[in-house]
Design an enzyme around this catalytic site. Structure first.
Site, mmCIF file in Angstrom:
data_model
loop_
_atom_site.group_PDB
_atom_site.id
_atom_site.type_symbol
_atom_site.label_atom_id
_atom_site.label_comp_id
_atom_site.label_asym_id
_atom_site.label_seq_id
_atom_site.Cartn_x
_atom_site.Cartn_y
_atom_site.Cartn_z
ATOM 1 N N LYS A 261 72.862 -10.528 -10.057
ATOM 2 C CA LYS A 261 71.603 -11.155 -10.475
ATOM 3 C C LYS A 261 70.914 -10.220 -11.461
ATOM 4 O O LYS A 261 70.587 -9.083 -11.125
ATOM 5 C CB LYS A 261 70.706 -11.402 -9.264
ATOM 6 C CG LYS A 261 69.284 -11.855 -9.613
ATOM 7 C CD LYS A 261 68.435 -12.141 -8.368
ATOM 8 C CE LYS A 261 66.985 -12.452 -8.735
ATOM 9 N NZ LYS A 261 66.127 -12.701 -7.552
ATOM 10 N N ASP A 266 60.847 -10.732 -12.887
ATOM 11 C CA ASP A 266 60.584 -11.956 -12.139
ATOM 12 C C ASP A 266 59.089 -12.138 -11.941
ATOM 13 O O ASP A 266 58.487 -11.559 -11.046
ATOM 14 C CB ASP A 266 61.300 -11.888 -10.777
ATOM 15 C CG ASP A 266 61.156 -13.183 -9.987
ATOM 16 O OD1 ASP A 266 60.650 -14.178 -10.554
ATOM 17 O OD2 ASP A 266 61.571 -13.198 -8.806
ATOM 18 N N LYS A 273 53.885 -15.370 -9.270
ATOM 19 C CA LYS A 273 53.610 -14.425 -8.183
ATOM 20 C C LYS A 273 52.196 -13.878 -8.326
ATOM 21 O O LYS A 273 51.641 -13.837 -9.420
ATOM 22 C CB LYS A 273 54.604 -13.247 -8.260
ATOM 23 C CG LYS A 273 56.029 -13.573 -7.849
ATOM 24 C CD LYS A 273 56.906 -12.319 -7.904
ATOM 25 C CE LYS A 273 58.380 -12.607 -7.656
ATOM 26 N NZ LYS A 273 58.690 -13.036 -6.274
ATOM 27 N N ASP A 284 64.361 -6.599 -10.467
ATOM 28 C CA ASP A 284 65.077 -7.800 -10.034
ATOM 29 C C ASP A 284 66.437 -7.964 -10.729
ATOM 30 O O ASP A 284 67.120 -8.969 -10.550
ATOM 31 C CB ASP A 284 64.189 -9.030 -10.277
ATOM 32 C CG ASP A 284 64.396 -10.128 -9.236
ATOM 33 O OD1 ASP A 284 64.981 -9.838 -8.164
ATOM 34 O OD2 ASP A 284 63.985 -11.275 -9.510
ATOM 35 N N ASP A 343 60.149 -19.702 -8.295
ATOM 36 C CA ASP A 343 60.321 -18.294 -7.923
ATOM 37 C C ASP A 343 61.631 -18.065 -7.158
ATOM 38 O O ASP A 343 62.050 -16.924 -6.974
ATOM 39 C CB ASP A 343 59.123 -17.826 -7.090
ATOM 40 C CG ASP A 343 59.000 -16.321 -7.018
ATOM 41 O OD1 ASP A 343 59.743 -15.638 -7.757
ATOM 42 O OD2 ASP A 343 58.174 -15.822 -6.236
ATOM 43 N N GLU A 345 64.576 -18.225 -8.191
ATOM 44 C CA GLU A 345 65.371 -18.358 -9.413
ATOM 45 C C GLU A 345 66.716 -17.647 -9.333
ATOM 46 O O GLU A 345 67.658 -18.017 -10.022
ATOM 47 C CB GLU A 345 64.571 -17.824 -10.619
ATOM 48 C CG GLU A 345 64.632 -16.303 -10.843
ATOM 49 C CD GLU A 345 64.035 -15.482 -9.724
ATOM 50 O OE1 GLU A 345 63.222 -16.029 -8.962
ATOM 51 O OE2 GLU A 345 64.388 -14.294 -9.588
ATOM 52 N N ARG A 347 69.018 -17.593 -7.053
ATOM 53 C CA ARG A 347 70.108 -18.457 -6.585
ATOM 54 C C ARG A 347 70.528 -19.444 -7.688
ATOM 55 O O ARG A 347 71.673 -19.872 -7.720
ATOM 56 C CB ARG A 347 69.678 -19.173 -5.306
ATOM 57 C CG ARG A 347 68.463 -20.051 -5.462
ATOM 58 C CD ARG A 347 67.806 -20.388 -4.147
ATOM 59 N NE ARG A 347 67.011 -19.283 -3.601
ATOM 60 C CZ ARG A 347 66.381 -19.312 -2.432
ATOM 61 N NH1 ARG A 347 66.447 -20.386 -1.688
ATOM 62 N NH2 ARG A 347 65.681 -18.277 -2.016
#
Ligand code: BES
Ligand code: ZN
Ligand code: ZN
Length: 493
Positions: A261, A266, A273, A284, A343, A345, A347
């Site tokens: 990933k 993020d 967030k 991230d 959020d 994201e 996956r």
């Protein structure tokens, strides 16, 4: 950093600074490890100082013309290879703080320790990783941070052992440098470590080791149907990059695909967030960093396994072109996803990576990601969350994690959890209906895209960043995953 191996006793080198290891004594005193102790002549000074030999306890003292450092290992019955990494780390930091340039470490032999080769590797990893600093963004370095050790000398007792120690030390150096690369990428802020910067890093590894590297930018991803990545990336000003790095040695025994990933920042997207939760989200892309570090190490170590690195790099931004809650994406696999929270994201981008991995017909696919806050709640900062659709692969990952002290804990993938990810209007939803068991439901989502692949998923949300300094991890990026994956791949056959 120069690393050399010599044989004899520590004191016979007559050089500064030797690091002596001491076990915690039962009474008042510490007992130094025999071969170092017998010849050092430091016994009385150490005893008089009140030094007990507790784990991490340190004593820096004059020794003949120079200096010596004594490091506590804790109780003898607790000795492990991890204690030895920490021993080397404490010694290295202490010697660096003293301003001296040479660190001398004994390659200890003990029933609780593995082979000489592994012991030497652990010492070098512990020392080098403890010395890591992220300071290139400071225009002026404090005098303290200019101090650097220039040479590490490993000392084995018997001349015949030197070759083994040398081999282990060499591997330790390669691995520590690969972890440091991952740390640099993770510690680097998102305005510098952009998706294109990650692609450039992959290209530079490819160039150095003659690997195949392909980078597919956003515009093409859209045309090629990478719906998961495009959904996340469409709000961003930085074009997303899909990176594939292939290490294919001549006599490969197996093929392992690693998916990372690579969310360079993020924000949460339209499901923005809070200020508090957004801080630190440059990390991230820690999964992607682990994949790049691992590829560098396996290529340098010339492992006889094909390793394919697959990275989706993009940031997750809110904007006029960003995806919105309720949007439905068609992923690369053809499966549709209702995005109920922008959020979640990671996956989405990984779903395309996992599907793409199938074309390499890998024996195993392992993805690594800072995927869920829920993983931090469940396991805290000491265990990587593991889920897998194959017991044998799960066991391999668990054993590698234990050996390198990047410990993992497996969570179940029972069918009922998957039911929570069913959408009314699409094949899947990207958040569960209840919000419970967030790490598992995220993994159930990924499992759909792993399909028939032998697959394991590592959730490193809790372990990728260290808020507190540890013996061989400074505050900041841990570089977690590199040592685990390299260990796993070294023992694959
Ligand atoms: N990158 C985060 C995971 C994360 C959250 C890591 C907090 C460290 C601390 C991920 O993309 C995310 O935001 N996940 C959401 C999922 C939720 C919306 C289902 C989370 O965990 O809150
Ligand atoms: Zn997120
Ligand atoms: Zn994320």
């Amino acid at each position: 950093m120069r690393i050399t191996v010599k044989s004899g006793s520590l004191s016979a080198l007559r050089q500064s600074v030797p690091a002596y290891a001491a076990f915690e004594g039962n009474e008042q005193t510490a007992s130094l490890l025999p071969h170092a102790w017998a010849t050092s002549g430091l016994g009385k000074t150490v005893r008089d100082s009140g030094f007990r030999g507790g784990q991490g306890e340190q004593l820096f003292l004059p020794n003949g013309q120079g200096w010596a450092v004594i490091i506590g290992l804790g109780k003898e019955k607790d000795l492990s290879i991890e204690r030895l990494r920490r021993f080397a780390a404490h010694a290295a930091r202490r010697v660096r703080a003293s301003g001296r340039k040479t660190l001398i470490l004994p390659v200890l032999v003990h029933a609780s320790l593995p082979s000489l080769e592994e012991t030497a590797q652990a010492l070098v990893e512990g020392a080098l990783l403890s010395l890591y600093r992220f300071d290139y963004l400071k225009s002026e370095r404090a005098p303290e941070t200019k101090k650097a050790i220039e040479e590490i000398i490993l000392v084995v007792q018997r001349p015949g052992d030197a070759a083994y120690a040398r081999k282990g030390a060499e591997a330790g150096k390669v691995i520590a440098e690969s972890v440091s690369l991952a740390r640099d990428l993770i510690n680097g802020p998102s305005n510098l470590v952009t998706p294109t910067a990650l692609a450039d890093e992959a290209r530079s590894i490819a160039k150095q080791f003659k690997l195949a590297c392909s980078v597919t930018p956003f515009a093409q991803l859209k045309r090629l149907g990478f719906g998961g990545i495009v959904g996340v990336a469409q709000g961003s000003a930085h074009p997303a990059q899909f990176i594939v790095l292939e290490y294919r040695p001549a006599k490969a025994r197996a093929t392992v695909a690693l998916c990372g990933k690579g969310i360079t920042f993020d924000t949460g997207g339209i499901n923005l967030k809070s200020a508090e939760k957004m801080i630190g989200m440059k990390y991230d892309m820690s999964g992607a960093a682990a994949v790049l570090g691992t590829l560098k190490a396996v290529a340098a170590l010339k492992l006889p396994v094909n390793v394919i690195g697959i990275i989706a790099a993009t940031d997750n931004m809110p904007s006029g072109t960003a995806q919105k809650p309720g949007d439905v994406l068609t992923t690369l696999s053809g499966k549709t996803v209702e995005v109920l929270n922008t959020d979640a994201e990671g996956r989405l981008v990984l779903s395309d990576c996992l599907h793409y991995a199938k074309r390499f017909k890998p024996d195993a696919v392992i993805d690594i990601a800072t995927l869920t806050g829920a993983c931090i709640l469940a396991l805290g900062t000491f265990a990587v969350g593991l889920t897998a659709n194959d017991d044998k692969l799960a066991k391999r990952v668990e054993e590698a994690g234990t050996r390198v002290h990047e410990r993992v804990w497996r969570l179940p993938l029972w069918e009922e959890y998957g039911d929570l990810m069913k959408s009314e209007i699409a094949d899947l939803r990207n958040i569960s209906t209840t919000g419970e068991a967030g790490t598992i439901t995220a993994a159930k989502f990924l499992q759909v895209f792993a399909g028939e692949s032998t697959w394991a998923h590592l959730d490193i949300a809790g372990t990728a960043w260290a808020d507190k300094e540890r013996p061989y991890v400074p505050r900041g990026a841990v570089g977690i995953g590199v040592r685990l994956l390299v260990d796993l791949l070294r023992r694959w056959s």
